[in-house]
Design an enzyme around this catalytic site. Structure first.
Site, PDB file in Angstrom:
ATOM      1  N   LEU A 106       0.814  -1.215   0.000  1.00  0.00           N
ATOM      2  CA  LEU A 106       0.000   0.000   0.000  1.00  0.00           C
ATOM      3  C   LEU A 106       0.844   1.260   0.000  1.00  0.00           C
ATOM      4  CD1 LEU A 106      -2.703  -1.061   2.619  1.00  0.00           C
ATOM      5  CD2 LEU A 106      -2.893  -1.105   0.137  1.00  0.00           C
ATOM      6  N   GLY A 107       2.036   1.198   0.545  1.00  0.00           N
ATOM      7  CA  GLY A 107       2.883   2.376   0.603  1.00  0.00           C
ATOM      8  C   GLY A 107       4.142   2.099   1.391  1.00  0.00           C
ATOM      9  N   GLY A 157       7.394   4.171   3.818  1.00  0.00           N
ATOM     10  CA  GLY A 157       7.946   5.338   4.481  1.00  0.00           C
ATOM     11  C   GLY A 157       9.441   5.184   4.616  1.00  0.00           C
ATOM     12  N   THR A 206      11.076   4.043   7.153  1.00  0.00           N
ATOM     13  CA  THR A 206      11.511   2.892   7.947  1.00  0.00           C
ATOM     14  C   THR A 206      10.675   1.643   7.719  1.00  0.00           C
ATOM     15  OG1 THR A 206      10.103   3.555   9.795  1.00  0.00           O
ATOM     16  CG2 THR A 206      12.352   4.407   9.782  1.00  0.00           C
ATOM     17  N   VAL A 234       3.904  -0.697   4.218  1.00  0.00           N
ATOM     18  CA  VAL A 234       2.553  -1.088   4.634  1.00  0.00           C
ATOM     19  C   VAL A 234       1.939  -1.960   3.549  1.00  0.00           C
ATOM     20  CG1 VAL A 234       0.276  -0.287   5.337  1.00  0.00           C
ATOM     21  CG2 VAL A 234       2.306   1.031   5.971  1.00  0.00           C
ATOM     22  N   LYS A 259       2.063  -3.329   8.842  1.00  0.00           N
ATOM     23  CA  LYS A 259       3.186  -2.403   8.734  1.00  0.00           C
ATOM     24  C   LYS A 259       4.452  -3.149   9.143  1.00  0.00           C
ATOM     25  CE  LYS A 259       4.654   2.108  10.590  1.00  0.00           C
ATOM     26  NZ  LYS A 259       4.254   3.194  11.531  1.00  0.00           N
ATOM     27  N   ASP A 299       3.091  13.969  15.908  1.00  0.00           N
ATOM     28  CA  ASP A 299       3.348  13.975  14.463  1.00  0.00           C
ATOM     29  C   ASP A 299       2.017  14.005  13.712  1.00  0.00           C
ATOM     30  OD1 ASP A 299       4.936  14.099  12.218  1.00  0.00           O
ATOM     31  OD2 ASP A 299       5.309  11.950  12.131  1.00  0.00           O
TER      32      ASP A 299
END
Length: 738
Positions: free
Chosen positions: A285-286, A288, A290, A293, A308, A400
């Site tokens: 799905l994506g 980042g 680190t 997902v 994740k 965040d």
């Protein structure tokens, strides 16, 4: 191996091992068996003073303690090479595995006797090991001065026996000592550490942080293992209250006359090796900075979930893994309809992951398709604010808040917003970690100014999200991180056309520079729901912060000084990646903790360093050699610049003055430095400040003791009352020679 350093009156029996910050070797002092503890790491002036003072205090304290309970520190000082040492009594050998159950019970009693004696004199710290005397008795070895315990923890994996609360920054308590005693006794009984089955030191550390149940060898006596498991529980309140209670429970458990009833064992949050058997990864799905997902399916019931997973590189980074574990722990504590629901923490030998609800796209992606309707935007903001209010009531800050961390899904045919990604979250009370964490585009001005974070930073981030949703653009468009941080500190976000008075009132209130004037998250939730024109918080209790106070009342306690940021996130736009400082931002003068392992950073990040220490660097500075008495006075008594000050890097040059010694010089146009009140010097390579606040008349600063052949970079910043204009000066570097 290195040559034996001469210590007057002491003969070392083994060569000194190299590469460790602290080494211990057997020795003889006038034919008396002792151990020499030698500090081989380079110490800064503050550490040097602490070692000297704490060694003297410890020697004096132990002189008042029964030597049959705790072994003595016999001497301390400097060897002929200028390194700090301690000589400690050692009449036998260090206790080693395996011990019989009877000996484990006796060892526990010796630990309790020694730690009780130390506590009676006000010393509660990391429990030392045990010495087995020639007669077969056990006696507690001399503890280390606290600064040396800190040095070992900061430069390596530690002892491997620290409890989770100490790993997270809390002070040692009697319950913390119980955990460490139990861990050492488990190792003496079984021949392996409680979490050895998790593999590497980093994964064992993660298991301790997570409260994973230790697995004992099949031949270990269950009666003792049950007691030790209870003492190794994550919650200090569920352990025996003090080492003496642990010793009594072990003695009673091994006695045929009585067996205590122990609390039930906790269930581990995940089982190593089970993830791929339980879940099927469907599509990515994506990603980042680190983690990645995935959409996945649980094999047992076909439930669709999101997983994740940390990437392989970061799964070996203890700090990243700790944040990952914290995310799971916090989300298991707070349940709310608009907080992402986490089902499981996965701790496979090769994978670390979180299993969560599968929702839709994040708010950043949704908004990029076109400006949402006012009622939808207000509804989402009300739901995110309600989630933040629940967190704040539970004593947690998200830290965040940004569109990338808000997921938009559907429930009962209606669009809903859910707050996710808690890797940066912290508790608001009782915490010591005050590192700068956040995303630059959504960073509250008080964070850029070096102030301790409060729940008000979440409200500010929510205000920036609201601005973007209603205006269709961010409040500040800047080319680099430095300019973005300055804009949040000093800029005023213009009111865009087309925003109603009511909506602008909430947005501007959330984004006000004065955090005391911002609404609480609960207040913001109710105001956004009113603007949505429909009930979007049906069945959701919107709590107030504890005690009814405003959001800004929930502040973290300060830790130790200095910070250098490292980018952890890789989101779609400049300024949208999460940053976390490598060191905490100070709120008051304090001696520094030992430096952590060096972290590489590009010189392009130097300007971020300068801005991150606004209002805090003056309190953080450590002393170094200076040519001017006025500089030495400033170093001895650091002062924090007034909150209204900002900083501006100034051009500097370096001259070599001798082996390992340099002088940094700078000339500044006072006209370009409005309100100049002083300077500060940062060692960028070592990630720490090296000067106190220097007088405004200063033009140089001398540094000695730099290792030959190692490149070092420094930055000089000026305290001024106006934001810097134009390009910022970069650091200057040198490679010292012999």
């Amino acid at each position: 191996m290195t040559n034996h350093p001469p210590i007057a009156g002491v003969r070392l029996l083994d060569p000194l091992p190299s590469g460790e910050p602290l080494v211990t070797v057997p020795a003889l002092q006038a034919d008396r068996p002792v151990r020499a503890v030698l500090v081989t790491a380079a110490l800064d002036p503050v550490q040097e003073r602490r070692v000297r003072k704490e060694s003297a205090n410890l020697e004096a304290l132990l002189a008042r303690v029964d030597p049959d309970a705790v072994l003595q520190v016999l001497d301390h000082g400097l060897d002929t090479q200028g390194r700090r040492f301690l000589i400690v009594d050692m009449p036998g050998s260090e206790a080693a595995a395996p011990l019989s159950p009877d000996d484990v019970a006796a060892a526990a009693r010796a630990m309790a006797t020694g730690l009780d004696a130390l506590a009676a004199h006000g010393f509660v710290g990391s429990p030392p090991g045990l010495c087995t005397t020639p007669s077969g008795a056990f006696v507690l070895m001399a503890p280390l001065p606290p600064v040396l315990d800190e040095l070992v923890a900061a430069t390596g994996p530690g002892t491997g026996h620290e409890p989770p609360e100490v790993l997270c920054g809390s002070d040692w308590t009697r319950a913390s000592q119980v955990y460490t005693c139990a861990s050492m006794l488990w190792t003496l009984l079984t021949g392996r550490s409680p979490h050895a089955d998790h593999g590497t030191e980093d994964r064992q550390r993660l298991a301790r942080l997570n409260g994973s149940e230790p697995v004992a060898p099949g031949d270990a006596p269950d009666l003792l293992i049950d007691v030790l498991r209870t003492a190794l529980l994550k919650d200090p309140a569920e352990r025996p209250a003090e080492p003496a209670a642990l010793a009594a429970a072990l003695e009673a458990a091994w006695s045929p006359r009585s067996r205590p009833t122990m609390p039930p064992r906790p269930s581990p949050p995940g089982t190593a090796g089970a993830f791929r058997r339980e879940y099927e990864l469907l599509r990515k799905l994506g990603s980042g900075g680190t983690a990645h997902v995935w959409a996945a399916r649980r094999r047992s019931d076909g439930m669709d979930v999101a997983v994740k997973l940390l990437d392989q590189n970061h799964s070996r980074d203890p700090e990243v893994v700790e944040r990952f574990t914290r995310e799971y722990t916090l989300l298991m504590e707070v349940r709310h309809p608009h907080l992402i629901r986490v089902h499981q923490l996965v701790l496979d030998p090769e994978e670390t992951g979180l299993v969560m609800d599968l929702l839709g796209d994040n708010l950043h992606t949704v908004a990029s398709r076109g400006r949402p309707a006012t009622t939808d935007a207000a509804g989402w903001l009300a739901q995110v604010a309600a989630a933040l209010a629940a967190l704040h009531q539970a004593g947690i800050m998200h830290r965040d808040v940004k569109p990338h961390n808000v997921l938009i899904g559907e429930r009962d045919g209606r669009s809903v917003a859910v707050l996710a990604d808690f890797g940066a979250a912290r508790r608001t009370e009782g915490a010591t970690d005050t590192r700068l964490i956040g995303t630059v585009a959504y960073l509250a001005p008080e964070l850029a100014a070096g102030r301790t974070p409060t729940t008000a930073v979440d409200v500010y981030g929510l205000g920036v999200i609201a601005y973007e949703l209603f205006a269709g653009r961010p409040p500040y468009r800047k080319e680099d991180t430095t300019a973005m941080m300055l804009a949040h500190m000093n800029g005023g976000a213009p009111r865009p056309d087309g925003i109603s008075d009511d909506a602008w009132a909430v947005i501007s209130a959330c984004m006000t520079k004065d955090r005391e004037a911002r609404p609480t998250a609960a207040e913001a939730a109710l105001r956004w729901e009113a603007l949505a024109g429909r009930p979007v918080l049906d069945g959701v209790d919107v709590p107030r912060p504890p005690g009814g106070g405003r959001s800004s009342a929930q502040a973290l306690a300060p830790e130790d000084p200095g910070w250098v940021p490292a980018v952890l996130g890789k989101d779609d736009e400049p300024g949208s990646g999460t940053i976390i400082s490598a060191r905490p931002v100070p709120a008051r003068p304090k001696e520094s903790a030992p430096p952590r392992a060096r972290r590489k950073m590009t010189l392009a990040a130097v300007s971020i360093v300068a801005l991150g220490v606004i209002g805090g660097v003056g309190a953080a500075m450590l002393t170094a050699d200076s040519d001017h008495p006025s500089q030495k006075s400033a170093a001895a008594k650091p002062s924090t610049p007034p909150p209204q000050l900002t900083v501006q890097p100034v051009p500097a040059s370096i001259a070599t003055t001798g082996p390992g010694s340099i002088q940094i010089g700078w000339t500044a146009d006072r006209a370009s430095l409005p309100g100049l009140s002083g300077y500060a010097v940062w060692d960028v390579t070592a990630n720490r400040p090296i000067s106190a606040t220097l007088p405004a008349a200063s033009s140089s600063f001398r540094i000695s003791g730099l290792p030959a052949g190692e490149r070092a970079c420094f930055l000089v910043v000026a305290y001024v009352t106006a934001a810097p204009q134009g390009p910022l000066a970069q650091s200057t570097c040198v490679t010292p020679t012999n």
